[in-house]
Design an enzyme around this catalytic site. Sequence first.
Site, PDB file in Angstrom:
ATOM      1  N   ARG A  21       0.829  -1.210   0.000  1.00  0.00           N
ATOM      2  CA  ARG A  21       0.000   0.000   0.000  1.00  0.00           C
ATOM      3  C   ARG A  21       0.863   1.259   0.000  1.00  0.00           C
ATOM      4  NH1 ARG A  21      -5.217  -0.026   2.509  1.00  0.00           N
ATOM      5  NH2 ARG A  21      -4.696   1.774   3.780  1.00  0.00           N
TER       6      ARG A  21
ATOM      7  N   ARG B 120       9.411   5.981  -3.572  1.00  0.00           N
ATOM      8  CA  ARG B 120       9.696   6.938  -4.661  1.00  0.00           C
ATOM      9  C   ARG B 120      11.143   7.387  -4.640  1.00  0.00           C
ATOM     10  NH1 ARG B 120       5.196  10.071  -2.677  1.00  0.00           N
ATOM     11  NH2 ARG B 120       3.279   9.181  -3.549  1.00  0.00           N
TER      12      ARG B 120
ATOM     13  N   ARG C 110      -8.534  -6.298  14.227  1.00  0.00           N
ATOM     14  CA  ARG C 110      -7.688  -5.486  15.086  1.00  0.00           C
ATOM     15  C   ARG C 110      -8.535  -4.326  15.565  1.00  0.00           C
ATOM     16  NH1 ARG C 110      -3.723  -7.188  17.612  1.00  0.00           N
ATOM     17  NH2 ARG C 110      -2.506  -5.257  17.532  1.00  0.00           N
TER      18      ARG C 110
ATOM     19  N   ARG D  61       0.962   5.716  16.734  1.00  0.00           N
ATOM     20  CA  ARG D  61       1.147   7.077  16.205  1.00  0.00           C
ATOM     21  C   ARG D  61       0.435   8.106  17.072  1.00  0.00           C
ATOM     22  NH1 ARG D  61      -2.208   6.067  10.512  1.00  0.00           N
ATOM     23  NH2 ARG D  61      -3.958   5.041  11.492  1.00  0.00           N
TER      24      ARG D  61
ATOM     25  N   GLU E  96      -2.545   6.606  19.474  1.00  0.00           N
ATOM     26  CA  GLU E  96      -3.286   5.460  18.943  1.00  0.00           C
ATOM     27  C   GLU E  96      -2.610   4.152  19.364  1.00  0.00           C
ATOM     28  OE1 GLU E  96      -4.435   6.170  14.874  1.00  0.00           O
ATOM     29  OE2 GLU E  96      -4.370   4.021  14.427  1.00  0.00           O
TER      30      GLU E  96
ATOM     31  N   TYR F 166     -10.259  -4.869   3.701  1.00  0.00           N
ATOM     32  CA  TYR F 166      -9.476  -3.722   4.147  1.00  0.00           C
ATOM     33  C   TYR F 166      -9.701  -2.562   3.165  1.00  0.00           C
ATOM     34  CZ  TYR F 166      -5.030  -1.721   5.986  1.00  0.00           C
ATOM     35  OH  TYR F 166      -4.067  -0.945   6.560  1.00  0.00           O
TER      36      TYR F 166
ATOM     37  N   ASP G 270     -10.412   1.202   1.717  1.00  0.00           N
ATOM     38  CA  ASP G 270     -10.310   2.629   2.012  1.00  0.00           C
ATOM     39  C   ASP G 270     -11.664   3.276   1.730  1.00  0.00           C
ATOM     40  OD1 ASP G 270      -7.692   2.988   2.903  1.00  0.00           O
ATOM     41  OD2 ASP G 270      -6.903   2.898   0.863  1.00  0.00           O
TER      42      ASP G 270
HETATM   43  P1  FAD Z   1     -18.026   1.581   9.298  1.00  0.00           P
HETATM   44  O1  FAD Z   1     -17.564   2.973   9.266  1.00  0.00           O
HETATM   45  O2  FAD Z   1     -17.407   0.648  10.289  1.00  0.00           O
HETATM   46  O3  FAD Z   1     -19.613   1.604   9.532  1.00  0.00           O
HETATM   47  C1  FAD Z   1     -20.343   0.484   9.954  1.00  0.00           C
HETATM   48  C2  FAD Z   1     -21.443   0.996  10.903  1.00  0.00           C
HETATM   49  O4  FAD Z   1     -22.312  -0.097  11.210  1.00  0.00           O
HETATM   50  C3  FAD Z   1     -20.881   1.510  12.224  1.00  0.00           C
HETATM   51  O5  FAD Z   1     -21.340   2.816  12.472  1.00  0.00           O
HETATM   52  C4  FAD Z   1     -21.436   0.530  13.249  1.00  0.00           C
HETATM   53  O6  FAD Z   1     -21.779   1.128  14.489  1.00  0.00           O
HETATM   54  C5  FAD Z   1     -22.702   0.026  12.545  1.00  0.00           C
HETATM   55  N1  FAD Z   1     -23.141  -1.286  13.012  1.00  0.00           N
HETATM   56  C6  FAD Z   1     -22.414  -2.408  13.114  1.00  0.00           C
HETATM   57  N2  FAD Z   1     -23.177  -3.416  13.601  1.00  0.00           N
HETATM   58  C7  FAD Z   1     -24.418  -2.900  13.791  1.00  0.00           C
HETATM   59  C8  FAD Z   1     -25.614  -3.439  14.283  1.00  0.00           C
HETATM   60  N3  FAD Z   1     -25.712  -4.714  14.680  1.00  0.00           N
HETATM   61  N4  FAD Z   1     -26.700  -2.652  14.364  1.00  0.00           N
HETATM   62  C9  FAD Z   1     -26.637  -1.345  13.986  1.00  0.00           C
HETATM   63  N5  FAD Z   1     -25.514  -0.784  13.513  1.00  0.00           N
HETATM   64  C10 FAD Z   1     -24.416  -1.548  13.415  1.00  0.00           C
HETATM   65  N6  FAD Z   1      -9.721   5.111   4.739  1.00  0.00           N
HETATM   66  C11 FAD Z   1      -9.220   6.051   3.905  1.00  0.00           C
HETATM   67  O7  FAD Z   1      -9.638   6.127   2.749  1.00  0.00           O
HETATM   68  N7  FAD Z   1      -8.271   6.953   4.339  1.00  0.00           N
HETATM   69  C12 FAD Z   1      -7.783   6.931   5.602  1.00  0.00           C
HETATM   70  O8  FAD Z   1      -6.923   7.753   5.956  1.00  0.00           O
HETATM   71  C13 FAD Z   1      -8.282   5.938   6.508  1.00  0.00           C
HETATM   72  N8  FAD Z   1      -7.831   5.878   7.766  1.00  0.00           N
HETATM   73  C14 FAD Z   1      -8.328   4.926   8.607  1.00  0.00           C
HETATM   74  C15 FAD Z   1      -7.858   4.914   9.912  1.00  0.00           C
HETATM   75  C16 FAD Z   1      -8.351   3.982  10.815  1.00  0.00           C
HETATM   76  C17 FAD Z   1      -7.834   3.953  12.236  1.00  0.00           C
HETATM   77  C18 FAD Z   1      -9.336   3.050  10.378  1.00  0.00           C
HETATM   78  C19 FAD Z   1      -9.889   2.021  11.324  1.00  0.00           C
HETATM   79  C20 FAD Z   1      -9.820   3.075   9.080  1.00  0.00           C
HETATM   80  C21 FAD Z   1      -9.315   4.015   8.175  1.00  0.00           C
HETATM   81  N9  FAD Z   1      -9.799   4.089   6.875  1.00  0.00           N
HETATM   82  C22 FAD Z   1      -9.279   5.035   6.027  1.00  0.00           C
HETATM   83  C23 FAD Z   1     -10.866   3.192   6.365  1.00  0.00           C
HETATM   84  C24 FAD Z   1     -12.276   3.776   6.555  1.00  0.00           C
HETATM   85  O9  FAD Z   1     -12.524   4.009   7.921  1.00  0.00           O
HETATM   86  C25 FAD Z   1     -13.301   2.783   5.996  1.00  0.00           C
HETATM   87  O10 FAD Z   1     -13.044   2.486   4.651  1.00  0.00           O
HETATM   88  C26 FAD Z   1     -14.767   3.257   6.069  1.00  0.00           C
HETATM   89  O11 FAD Z   1     -15.018   4.033   7.208  1.00  0.00           O
HETATM   90  C27 FAD Z   1     -15.652   2.046   6.072  1.00  0.00           C
HETATM   91  O12 FAD Z   1     -17.019   2.412   6.059  1.00  0.00           O
HETATM   92  P2  FAD Z   1     -18.113   1.319   6.372  1.00  0.00           P
HETATM   93  O13 FAD Z   1     -19.432   1.978   6.211  1.00  0.00           O
HETATM   94  O14 FAD Z   1     -17.844   0.094   5.592  1.00  0.00           O
HETATM   95  O15 FAD Z   1     -17.873   0.858   7.890  1.00  0.00           O
HETATM   96  N1  UDP Z   2       3.674   0.917   7.864  1.00  0.00           N
HETATM   97  C1  UDP Z   2       4.926   0.867   8.432  1.00  0.00           C
HETATM   98  N2  UDP Z   2       5.454   2.003   8.972  1.00  0.00           N
HETATM   99  C2  UDP Z   2       4.801   3.177   8.964  1.00  0.00           C
HETATM  100  C3  UDP Z   2       3.533   3.231   8.353  1.00  0.00           C
HETATM  101  C4  UDP Z   2       2.992   2.076   7.818  1.00  0.00           C
HETATM  102  O1  UDP Z   2       5.536  -0.194   8.486  1.00  0.00           O
HETATM  103  O2  UDP Z   2       5.341   4.174   9.481  1.00  0.00           O
HETATM  104  C5  UDP Z   2       3.127  -0.343   7.315  1.00  0.00           C
HETATM  105  C6  UDP Z   2       2.188  -1.064   8.280  1.00  0.00           C
HETATM  106  O3  UDP Z   2       2.404  -2.444   8.103  1.00  0.00           O
HETATM  107  C7  UDP Z   2       0.822  -0.705   7.789  1.00  0.00           C
HETATM  108  C8  UDP Z   2       1.058  -0.637   6.280  1.00  0.00           C
HETATM  109  O4  UDP Z   2       2.362  -0.077   6.157  1.00  0.00           O
HETATM  110  O5  UDP Z   2      -0.130  -1.694   8.118  1.00  0.00           O
HETATM  111  C9  UDP Z   2       0.051   0.204   5.541  1.00  0.00           C
HETATM  112  O6  UDP Z   2       0.067   1.495   6.102  1.00  0.00           O
HETATM  113  P1  UDP Z   2      -1.173   2.456   6.009  1.00  0.00           P
HETATM  114  O7  UDP Z   2      -0.784   3.771   6.554  1.00  0.00           O
HETATM  115  O8  UDP Z   2      -1.698   2.366   4.628  1.00  0.00           O
HETATM  116  O9  UDP Z   2      -2.181   1.741   7.007  1.00  0.00           O
HETATM  117  P2  UDP Z   2      -3.649   2.191   7.500  1.00  0.00           P
HETATM  118  O10 UDP Z   2      -3.442   2.733   8.875  1.00  0.00           O
HETATM  119  O11 UDP Z   2      -4.185   3.193   6.520  1.00  0.00           O
HETATM  120  O12 UDP Z   2      -4.416   0.930   7.495  1.00  0.00           O
END
Ligand code: FAD
Ligand code: UDP
Length: 372
Positions: free
Chosen positions: A170, A174, A247, A278, A304, A352, A354
Amino acid sequence: MKYDYLIVGAGLFGTVFARQAYEKGKKCLVIDKRDHIGGNVYTEKIEGINVHKYGAHIFHTNNKDVWDYVNRFVTFNRFTNSPVANYKGELYSLPFNMYTFNKMWGVVTPLEAIKKIEEQRKEIKGEPTNLEEQAISLVGRDIYEKLIKGYTEKQWGRDCKELPPFIIKRLPVRFTFDNNYFNALYQGIPIGGYTKLIEKMLDGIEVRLNTDFLINKQEFENIAQTIIYTGPIDAYFDYSLGALEYRSVRFENELLDIENFQGNAAVNYTDRETPYTRIIEHKWFEFGKDENNNDIKKTYISKEYSSEWKPGDEPYYPVNDEKNGALYEEYYKLSKDEKNVIFGGRLGEYKYYDMDQVVAKALETADKCLLS
Ligand code: FAD
Ligand code: UDP
């Protein structure tokens, strides 16, 4: 039936689907067990700062349709993600680029950097079979040891040899001085936060919060023609084939009476000893300014911590290893027998994804449903 669609989950998948159905004149009910909309992209305003309550979210995509779609509802700013890695007090630029290579090895030209990596990747013979081999083959052992191994093992709670190669692919590598974390044509953060985006999309649509579908499953099954389920797929089937692994993430939040804590939105702690992965300083997602373009005097940070999911925790990341992949396939087969239920999103499809992929998938699902 009272509704055409019951949408379980007010996250991005559920919200986009609901919007599309609503615009086609369908009657929708969106429910969420949390006390707010937005799922994991939810932001909350604290002291003028839009805090990303479930971790840093930066929207990035190469898909123009998706970008145009989200921009229909809010304006995005020009935020570009460039995290800094802190390895025992040494700071490195991310993703891996010429600034990183210069700091790591003192190399100055791209040719020198390539040569260094070529030397170090020789230890990997053949196609990489796990994350460690993939990482060394991409950037060499020095960067693997300092910037990847500790962070990855903290984030996933597993040895790098037990993780699949694709996770590290991912990240861009560069040989230019470009520290934009994403290879994406479009990138930014909704001005005013993600909650505003979700609110706009849900405008006019009935939403019930604090409502768990699984607790009142039978009642809910009888109120809509079709159910869009975006919760965990194994929970839907009452874990009948066993629990999938996730996780989870825990945040330690602090409001600080200083203007600038770390000078960047994200600093990754890549050593094994620091317990958190982080620190996010939320104000920098919007350049330290409030909605009137004034400098915000305080700052809000989140440390985090990554942990293994256990019942009762929020599941954040699906664990895409072989064991869980195989179990998911079994649940997927079961899901195909649920005739009026569509499983979607990061938890419903155990992928997984985005945000942009979630939006694309929800649009595609809505198109299929609404045409048929
Ligand atoms: P969710 O946002 O998980 O929504 C599911 C919803 O269903 C939740 O609100 C939950 O409460 C509800 N639910 C579950 N079970 C029930 C139930 N039984 N009854 C009623 N409601 C229920 N993506 C990016 O593109 N860029 C980023 O920088 C990025 N950073 C991230 C950082 C972190 C720490 C994490 C965890 C994810 C990140 N993502 C990022 C991914 C992004 O969060 C997800 O792609 C997106 O939010 C997923 O949307 P979703 O609707 O599938 O799931
Ligand atoms: N990663 C790493 N060092 C860093 C940042 C990311 O080794 O400083 C690795 C880590 O394994 C992570 C993967 O790169 O799961 C992808 O990173 P990304 O930031 O895309 O993860 P996200 O938090 O968005 O799931």
